[in-house]
Write a protein that holds these residues in place. Structure first.
Motif, short mmCIF file in Angstrom:
data_model
loop_
_atom_site.label_atom_id
_atom_site.label_comp_id
_atom_site.label_asym_id
_atom_site.label_seq_id
_atom_site.Cartn_x
_atom_site.Cartn_y
_atom_site.Cartn_z
N ILE A 335 0.87 -1.18 0.00
CA ILE A 335 0.00 0.00 0.00
C ILE A 335 0.90 1.22 0.00
O ILE A 335 1.88 1.28 0.74
CB ILE A 335 -0.89 0.05 1.26
N ARG A 399 -2.11 -0.75 -4.44
CA ARG A 399 -3.06 0.31 -4.12
C ARG A 399 -2.31 1.55 -3.71
O ARG A 399 -1.44 1.50 -2.84
CB ARG A 399 -4.01 -0.14 -3.00
N ASN A 401 -2.89 5.84 -2.72
CA ASN A 401 -3.91 6.81 -2.35
C ASN A 401 -3.32 8.14 -1.95
O ASN A 401 -2.18 8.22 -1.48
CB ASN A 401 -4.78 6.27 -1.20
N SER A 430 -6.55 6.53 -5.29
CA SER A 430 -7.79 6.83 -4.59
C SER A 430 -7.54 7.88 -3.51
O SER A 430 -6.42 8.35 -3.32
CB SER A 430 -8.36 5.55 -3.96
N ALA A 731 -8.05 -1.14 1.70
CA ALA A 731 -6.67 -1.45 1.34
C ALA A 731 -6.13 -2.68 2.05
O ALA A 731 -5.68 -3.64 1.40
CB ALA A 731 -5.78 -0.24 1.65
N ASN A 865 -5.61 -4.16 -9.47
CA ASN A 865 -6.30 -3.06 -10.11
C ASN A 865 -6.10 -3.19 -11.62
O ASN A 865 -4.96 -3.32 -12.08
CB ASN A 865 -5.72 -1.73 -9.61
#
Length: 875
Positions: A335, A399, A401, A430, A731, A865
């Motif tokens: 992450i 992921r 963000n 995100s 996440a 993703n």
């Protein structure tokens, strides 16, 4: 004289240390506080940073010796080491103190031993560990290893993980000097001091590891261009969460490498690169040495991105994976959170510097140096482009963000080059909005109100239903608490100003004047943050006459308290501070404007707990999130801010004020003029009147109503508990599930994924949408459907390797698509020679002018993703 127990406790107590000025060898040892047996619980509590957010524990230490508590910077370890033993013996016979100690210790032990896991309203609690990497942590006054918002956010993240009993482990660096201490000269120019941290008098301990020889101090090694560099490991307990901090300041290291962890964000590019190698690669090695096996790795900013490479190397060596097999496995459970809204804020290193430090390491990865560099470049084929840590982190994380909704939009725009053929809204970054650890920032008086009217769950559950009970708090009680905190802020500010003027060598009359500044009953505005240029610290002085009239109103006075540091190399930021100091010396501002030097956690607490209004005026959209205003809100203070960062989500009428209307300007001088006037307008027409208009019992009824609205709205929405819940749901859980799928059966899924990725990348250039057929009429009625059929050539790929969507939305007068939606087309049949037919319908729900197109992207069930590969075809 204090009494002490003596013990040896250096990284290698048997090593001989030779100093240039000494012709003999010396040994080192450390001394720890000695406390009576009845008070032994004090040392246990003091060695866990839990005390810093438990007000009863803070009061307990302050009760031992309030002056020493303040002088040691709220450091219980140092304080206990300085107090005379006879005073501790007296406390050991004080029944009231022993009762208070027992009460705090029971609460502490219950906290540590509780096995209740917060469920996040899910079917199952977390059954895996998360490793969290950050270059700085703002946890407590007595552990200065942070510079600003990033560190405070990291500290609050760990505290919430502890409170919610989430299996967490933190990784960071132990800085010998931390960030600089600020002081101003007579002219108001910022100066910097770098005092050394006395680590043996802080709530951290050298970590030990079991070896064949027994317990030895834990150390790991990293390589700096062929030089073996040793790092010892410190451990700080953040409630239930261990935080491991690497430190190169050990005699085994050459002097040039020993200073790697000397300063936070200190030195030039090469020093930063060393720190980031240590944090990322060294951090993974610490986890392995301790036998800690996280299932999820969270990188807070790009400083730790090299951790991804070390994980890949370990999987290759231990599981027989190829680089690309291991890469897919690592991506699945990484992450990445970016905090930086401007390109210049991302670390970039020149190719020759990367070659110096990584040429040997890359050989162990089994890839070419060019491929390695490409992972850190926006354009992998540009051999002159520097290596960017943020790019590496994004490419190797499943992921990514930003830290607010607006910041996610800014980040998608800023990093569009990584996904050049995608619509900006689809770029896989995100938004998870930051939050604050409310128990760390609210005043004792507010805690008592929350306990009395909200119940005990306010500390752990971000449920809006709990915070609605704020309405039950009597106006008189809420206002009385807030007034007391403002009075304490004014007293604190006067004392700090007095000390500052003495330090600057001011004359006697100026020094005495410090106790006359500010009015404990006046509307008090706070402005405290990093003095970066875009934050415009001196904007409120743009129209000096108009501001003076507002501040010096005879019946409705207003005052402003400033604090904040400029980066040592930021001359413009320093100039802003100097301007504020010059204004504060003018007769019309002397009573109304104060700048408090050396902004830190302690000053922040006084400010956020005592101000009436928090002012924030960055240039939109350069504020990634900003959490100081959230801390103010948790104490019932109100916010007035440009609609940037978190305030885009937090602003509502009747609970705060917005400066402007989300405008973004090209002419910065014009922007300053417009937005400074907007600040004066809001103060004159709305803020001042709501504060000073009094009703029954001399209460500002409208202001108190806004305070309650702020508490009800902002406390549940902008707590770090809510933030962590978002990370868990969006996440951590998905990353863990992906990891288990890819790592099971000796990484069968990772190997399959790598083969699929290779096949897809090699054949994507052959993918082509041959024909798009749709309803013949170009004019449809609301409630009908647009029938779409697509003939696509896939070559060696199969229909299961892709998803095909109709991408549609309204069109503006410049033929731009907005309010876009997607409809997944269903596979119909193989029509031969690599061609396949897909079909779907678009529902016409409202009237207007619409456009649509067909879009194909890769698909694999184990792909975190679909946009990560960066492949897309439009037709």
């Amino acid at each position: 004289m204090p009494y002490f127990d003596v013990r040896r406790s250096m990284f290698n107590v048997n090593s001989l240390i030779t100093y240039p000025y000494m012709k003999k060898h010396i040994h080192t040892f450390s001394v720890i506080p000695k406390v009576p047996e009845k008070l032994s619980a004090l040392t246990q509590i003091a060695n866990n940073l839990w005390f810093s957010w438990n007000l009863e524990a803070v009061e307990l230490f302050s009760r031992i010796d309030h002056v020493a508590w303040e002088e040691t910077g709220h450091n219980p370890i140092r304080m206990l080491g300085q107090i005379e033993y006879k005073k501790l013996l007296a406390l050991a016979e004080d029944k009231k103190f022993l009762m208070a100690l027992d009460r705090v210790n029971r609460k502490f032990q219950q906290y540590l031993q509780s096995d209740r896991a917060y469920s996040f309203r899910m079917e199952k609690p977390l059954d895996f560990k998360v490793a969290y990497f950050s270059a700085e942590y703002g946890l407590a006054d007595c552990l200065p290893i942070y510079s600003g918002g990033l560190g405070i956010l990291s500290g609050d993240h760990l505290k919430s993980a502890s409170d919610l009993n989430i299996p967490f482990v933190g990784i960071g660096l132990m800085y010998q000097e931390g960030y600089f201490r600020q002081y101003l000269n007579q002219d108001g120019w910022q100066q910097e001091l770098y005092p050394e941290n006395d680590l043996y008098n802080m709530p951290v301990n050298i970590e030990k590891a079991k070896t064949e020889k027994g317990d030895e101090y834990l150390g790991i090694e990293v390589d700096f261009f062929g030089n073996r560099v040793l790092a010892k490991v410190w451990k700080a307990m953040v409630g239930r969460v261990p935080l491991y901090l690497l430190d190169t300041n050990t005699v085994e290291n050459p002097e040039e490498f020993r200073d790697t962890t000397a300063q936070l964000y200190g030195g030039e590019f090469e020093m930063r690169l060393r720190q980031e190698i240590l944090l990322g690669i060294g951090g993974i090695r610490v986890l392995r040495r301790l036998g800690i096996e996280p299932e999820v790795y969270h990188m807070n900013e790009g400083h730790s991105a090299f951790a991804t490479l070390e994980r890949i190397k370990n999987l290759m060596r231990e599981n027989g994976l190829s680089f690309h097999d291991a890469k897919q496995a690592v991506i699945s459970n990484n992450i990445f959170t970016t905090h930086t809204p401007v390109p210049a804020g991302n670390d970039r290193f020149a190719p020759d510097l990367m070659s110096k430090y990584f040429s040997k390491y890359v050989q162990e990865l089994g890839i070419s140096f060019r491929e390695f560099m490409g992972m850190g470049r926006e354009n992998p084929w540009d051999d002159n482009e520097p290596f960017c840590m943020t790019v590496l982190a994004m490419r190797l994380s499943g992921r990514s963000n930003g830290v607010s909704r607006l910041h996610a939009e800014v980040s998608r725009k800023m990093w569009r080059a990584l996904w050049p053929d995608f619509v900006q809204e689809d770029i896989p970054i995100s938004g998870i909005t930051n939050g604050v650890h409310i128990p760390s920032w609210v005043s004792k008086e507010m805690v008592e109100i929350f306990e009395r009217y909200l119940g005990p769950k306010w500390t752990e559950d971000p449920d809006p239903k709990i915070w609605k009970k704020v309405e039950n708090v009597p106006d008189t009680e809420l206002w009385a608490v807030h007034q007391r905190r403002r009075e304490r802020l004014v007293a604190f500010s006067r004392q700090r100003l007095h000390e500052q003027l003495i330090r600057r060598g001011s004359n006697k009359s100026e020094i005495q004047f410090a106790y006359e500044v500010l009015n404990p009953e006046a509307l008090t505005i706070g402005f405290a943050r990093r003095f970066a240029t875009y934050k415009r610290g001196a904007l409120v002085f743009k129209d000096e006459k108009r501001l003076s009239d507002i501040l010096n109103n005879s019946t409705r006075p207003v005052q402003i308290i400033f604090a904040g540091k400029a980066h040592p190399k930021d001359q413009y930021g320093k100039e802003f501070i100097k301007q504020i100091i010059h204004f504060s010396k003018k007769p019309n501002f002397r009573h109304r404007v104060v700048f408090i030097e050396d902004y830190d956690i302690n000053i922040a607490r006084y400010l956020v707990q005592g101000v009436d209004l928090w002012l924030n005026n960055p240039r939109r959209p350069l504020e990634a999130c900003g959490t100081s205003g959230m801390k103010v809100a948790a104490n019932g203070g109100l916010n007035m801010s440009v609609l940037d960062g978190w305030w885009c989500e937090g602003y509502k009428e009747n609970i705060g004020w917005a400066i402007g209307h989300e405008e973004e300007f090209k002419d910065l001088e014009y922007q300053d003029a417009v937005e400074s006037q907007a600040i004066y307008d809001l103060l004159e027409k709305e803020v001042v009147s709501k504060f000073y208009d009094r009703g029954v019992e001399n209460l500002p009824v409208k202001w108190i109503s806004m305070m309650k609205g702020t508490l009800k709205s902002h406390c549940p929405a902008f707590s770090s508990h809510r933030m962590l819940e978002d990370y868990v749901q969006s996440a951590y859980f998905p990353a863990s599930e992906n990891w288990r799928k890819l790592s099971g059966e000796n990484f069968k899924g990772a190997r399959e994924m790598a083969r699929w990725m290779e096949k897809t990348m090699n054949n994507w250039s052959k993918v082509e949408i041959k024909d798009v057929k749709f309803s013949e009429t170009v004019e449809l009625k609301v409630g009908t459907q647009l029938d779409v059929a697509v003939n696509i050539y896939l070559g060696a790929l199969q229909p299961a390797d892709i998803t095909l969507d109709v991408y549609y939305g309204e069109m503006d007068d410049k033929e731009n698509l907005y309010n876009r939606e997607m409809v997944r087309l269903e596979y119909q049949k193989d029509i031969g020679n690599g061609h396949h037919l897909f079909h779907g319908v678009v529902s016409c729900r409202e009237s207007g002018k619409f456009v649509f197109g067909a879009r194909v992207v890769p698909y694999h069930a184990l792909l975190p993703n679909p946009y990560l590969p960066g492949l897309v075809f439009w037709g």
